[in-house]
Scaffold this active site. Structure first.
Site, PDB file in Angstrom:
ATOM      1  N   CYS A 129       8.727   9.621  -3.750  1.00 27.42           N
ATOM      2  CA  CYS A 129       8.875   8.821  -5.222  1.00 27.42           C
ATOM      3  C   CYS A 129       9.895   9.874  -5.951  1.00 27.42           C
ATOM      4  CB  CYS A 129       7.521   8.943  -6.005  1.00 27.42           C
ATOM      5  SG  CYS A 129       7.286   8.560  -7.621  1.00 27.42           S
TER       6      CYS A 129
ATOM      7  N   CYS B 153      10.283   9.323  -9.426  1.00 24.51           N
ATOM      8  CA  CYS B 153      10.056   9.557 -10.841  1.00 24.51           C
ATOM      9  C   CYS B 153      10.124  10.579 -11.789  1.00 24.51           C
ATOM     10  CB  CYS B 153       8.429   8.964 -11.180  1.00 24.51           C
ATOM     11  SG  CYS B 153       7.460  10.372 -10.984  1.00 24.51           S
TER      12      CYS B 153
ATOM     13  N   ARG C  17       0.887  -1.296   0.210  1.00 30.25           N
ATOM     14  CA  ARG C  17       0.000   0.087   0.012  1.00 30.25           C
ATOM     15  C   ARG C  17       1.050   1.249  -0.017  1.00 30.25           C
ATOM     16  NH1 ARG C  17      -1.816   0.317   6.406  1.00 30.25           N
ATOM     17  NH2 ARG C  17       0.457   0.511   7.010  1.00 30.25           N
TER      18      ARG C  17
ATOM     19  N   GLU D 181      -1.951   7.595   6.476  1.00 27.39           N
ATOM     20  CA  GLU D 181      -0.485   7.617   6.814  1.00 27.39           C
ATOM     21  C   GLU D 181       0.490   7.784   5.808  1.00 27.39           C
ATOM     22  OE1 GLU D 181      -0.110   3.582   8.627  1.00 27.39           O
ATOM     23  OE2 GLU D 181      -1.074   4.241  10.436  1.00 27.39           O
TER      24      GLU D 181
ATOM     25  N   HIS E  82      -3.145  -8.817  13.787  1.00 31.43           N
ATOM     26  CA  HIS E  82      -3.069  -7.457  14.442  1.00 31.43           C
ATOM     27  C   HIS E  82      -4.047  -7.357  15.588  1.00 31.43           C
ATOM     28  CE1 HIS E  82      -2.910  -3.231  15.213  1.00 31.43           C
ATOM     29  NE2 HIS E  82      -1.979  -3.001  14.456  1.00 31.43           N
TER      30      HIS E  82
ATOM     31  N   GLU F 143      -5.817   5.535  15.461  1.00 30.00           N
ATOM     32  CA  GLU F 143      -5.739   4.150  15.708  1.00 30.00           C
ATOM     33  C   GLU F 143      -4.766   4.104  16.992  1.00 30.00           C
ATOM     34  OE1 GLU F 143      -3.514   2.616  12.278  1.00 30.00           O
ATOM     35  OE2 GLU F 143      -4.951   3.688  11.068  1.00 30.00           O
TER      36      GLU F 143
HETATM   37 ZN   LIG Z   1       6.664  10.377  -8.785  1.00 28.90          ZN
END
Ligand SMILES: [Zn+2]
Length: 641
Positions: free
Chosen positions: A152, A154, A108, A147, A351, A303
């Site tokens: 990244c 890219c 995720r 969260e 969990h 949480e």
């Molecule tokens: Zn990116």
């Protein structure tokens, strides 16, 4: 609803089960005194089965059941996990690692924050959710994504970074000067040469300014990604507040403060019923104080773990109550769990959960959750009340990055966070509320401002510290402060940089070595550091006892305007900090129920007229209460007065 009634409940992923279980969950929720379910967090692939093929039936039915049972819904946008079909059809939505290799669809939070296609898909999904459920009476809060963390690399993100750098620095000459690129032949001759840093040893790790800039850019990009969805939600549902749950610490959360309506936090202290619980509870408290101080208003505990996963040391009876009351006493308007029901398979299968795989409503963990729900009902009068401390401790994420990127400073193993905790602890031991704040926050609310290891000066901070002291504030800072500017560029003239005047000292060199000092007629051992300083106007109140700098100042105090500025040249043990801050608390007139530390492992908090006394020690503790009575509190238990 928010601020009037504590939210009690948690993450619920009903798409894993059929309606028989949903109806049973509603029955169990009532038994557990649960009033809220958070739904939809990772549900994209169950809401949009293939591109444009929607599947709302199950969520429609869940909303019906929540309404029938008088429950609240916190509805998440599912952007923390794009569906597999999207990753396959539009590879640009997938994240690229720092080594410039694109990830496959996995786990995720595997999406690119810049991708125009992903942003468009997120806006479309947010709009569909808002139009379908925005007027539903159960809906009390938007939970935007989940969260946020990491980055990244890219081409799209690299281009966005270049544009961010260009906007911030305007000209290449300015950029080259401020990043010090004359060093090691790193001068930029074109904006297109700017690329993200990479970790040692493979990539560009040596440019300290670049490292901090990339972190700063990603924090702002994260908020921009949040706003991409928030804008749509605010347009369609202007009366529903928005939050996004904070968990990791690689984003500078202060930049999210103004974007969200409510700060929310995921807290997972792992109590083991041992000596370490004291430290774990202090760390949790520190983070709650940061979350509350971000907006100076109550936050949401989004949480926490309602039970222990199999194979771990089980949380002993009563610990769950103490752990959740700790958050409530620090300003949380909720106790929300991950998760309501154990996942059927995969990562969250074991969990902690309110309802285990046995599906029962009479387990020990379930009964403690129900007890918390009942306690929250009794505490309703304090829901929405704020806490207004006299003391602030600066924990600054940008300062933290600066220290981390200072590769030759030999800071190894002596973390910034530990140094900050060592000062915070002296207040925690007395049950004194503290705002944990970044250095850019307003200081005028406080009597005492503590800035351990303030290595990096962001613009205007030194001037505001001066103003704070001039107006009567008490300021404490330490060694390894005042070294660099916001670009991690050394300040000419030496440490403590722009604070030299207010502190009345000059630092010459920093010895990474334990020593001893005289303080109030006693000898104290120091830890890790000894800053060799010269008093230039400040009063010397303690001196070193060993090494070639024996007799030189260890702690100084400079009267400046109506206030005082202290400089601490070393790190110290807990006992010393208790003594040192005992004087500061008295001198500055800090409002406190306890002028002396409580028994080891015990702390307290006052909120809305209620006093929570909590024992995080592994044994019982005898505690003198503010009314003069003495009582015994068992290990891991809480007393509410
Ligand atoms: Zn990116």
């Amino acid at each position: 609803m928010l601020g009037k009634q504590f939210l009690h409940g948690g993450d619920y992923n009903p798409e894993q089960w059929d309606e028989t279980i949903w109806i049973e969950d509603m029955r169990l929720a009532k038994l557990a005194n649960v009033n809220t379910m958070t739904i939809g967090i990772f549900s994209w692939s169950m809401l949009e089965l293939t591109e444009g093929e929607y599947n709302w039936g199950w969520m429609d039915r869940i909303f019906e059941l929540l309404n029938e049972n008088g429950m609240n819904a916190i509805l998440a946008t599912p952007s923390a996990a794009q569906p597999r079909w999207m990753s396959e059809k539009y590879p640009e939505v997938l994240r690229v690692e720092h080594n410039r290799v694109r990830q496959e669809h996995k786990v995720r939070v595997n999406y690119c924050l810049s991708s125009p296609i992903y942003r468009q898909k997120c806006r479309e999904m947010s709009r569909l959710l808002a139009e379908r459920y925005g007027k539903n009476p159960a809906l009390v809060l938007w939970h935007v994504s989940n969260e946020y963390h990491e980055d990244c690399h890219c081409d799209l993100c690299q281009q966005a970074f270049r544009e961010w750098v260009q906007e911030r620095y305007k000209t290449l000459d300015n950029l080259n000067e401020r990043w010090g690129t004359a060093f090691w032949s790193h001068r930029y001759s074109d904006w297109s040469e700017i690329r993200s840093p990479q970790p040692w040893p493979a990539g560009e790790w040596s440019m300290m300014s670049l490292g901090v800039a990339w972190k700063r850019f990603n924090s702002e990009l994260t908020v921009d990604f949040f706003n991409n969805e928030a804008k749509v939600l605010r347009e369609v549902t202007p009366n529903i507040p928005l939050t996004s749950n904070i968990h990791t610490w690689d984003v500078n959360w202060r930049v999210l403060t103004d974007a969200v309506d409510i700060v929310s936090y995921d807290s997972y202290p792992r109590f083991q019923v041992d000596d370490g619980d004291y430290e774990r509870s202090l760390h949790a408290s520190f983070k709650y104080d940061y979350m509350r101080a971000l907006k100076r208003q109550p936050f949401i505990l989004m949480e926490n773990n309602p039970s222990s996963p199999p194979g771990t040391k089980l949380r002993r009876p009563g610990y769950h109550i103490t752990k959740t009351m700790q958050a409530v006493s620090a300003g949380s308007d909720s106790v929300l769990y991950f998760q309501w029901r154990n996942g059927k398979t995969s990562n969250e299968m074991f969990h902690g959960a309110v309802v285990n795989h046995d599906g029962r409503g009479d387990t020990r963990a379930f009964k403690e959750v129900a007890k918390v729900g009942s306690m929250l009902q009794d505490l309703e009068s304090i829901c929405g009340t704020n806490i207004d401390p006299d003391v602030a401790v600066i924990y600054d994420e940008e300062n933290h990055w600066g220290i981390e990127f200072s590769t030759m400073a030999r800071w190894d193993g002596r973390s910034y966070m530990n140094q900050v905790h060592s000062h915070y602890r002296a207040f925690w031991n007395r049950g004194i509320a503290v705002d944990v704040i970044p250095s850019v926050k307003d200081f005028s609310h406080y009597k005492v401002l503590v800035a351990p290891v303030l290595y990096m000066f962001l613009p205007g901070v030194a001037e505001r510290i001066e103003e704070f002291v001039k107006n009567g504030g008490t300021f404490v800072t330490t060694f390894w402060s005042g070294y660099v500017d916001e670009d991690n560029h050394a300040i000419s003239g030496g440490a403590p940089g722009y604070m030299s005047k207010v502190l009345g000292i000059r630092s010459e060199e920093l010895d990474a070595c334990a020593n001893e000092i005289d303080f109030k007629g006693h000898t104290w051992k120091t830890e890790h550091f000894a800053d060799v300083i010269h008093a230039e106007g400040a009063e010397v109140i303690s001196t070193f006892k060993k090494e070639y700098y024996k007799g030189s100042p260890a702690i100084t105090c400079n009267s400046f305007g109506d206030g005082k500025a202290y400089y601490m040249s070393s790190s110290h043990c807990e006992e010393f900090m208790n003594v040192f801050y005992g004087d500061i608390i008295k001198e500055a007139g800090v409002d406190t129920l306890y002028s002396e530390p409580l028994p080891k492992g015990v702390t307290c908090r006052e909120r809305g007229g209620k006093l929570f006394v909590m024992n995080f020690a592994p044994e019982e503790r005898i505690v003198k209460l503010p009314n003069g009575e003495t009582t015994t509190i068992d290990a891991g238990q809480t007393l509410i007065l």
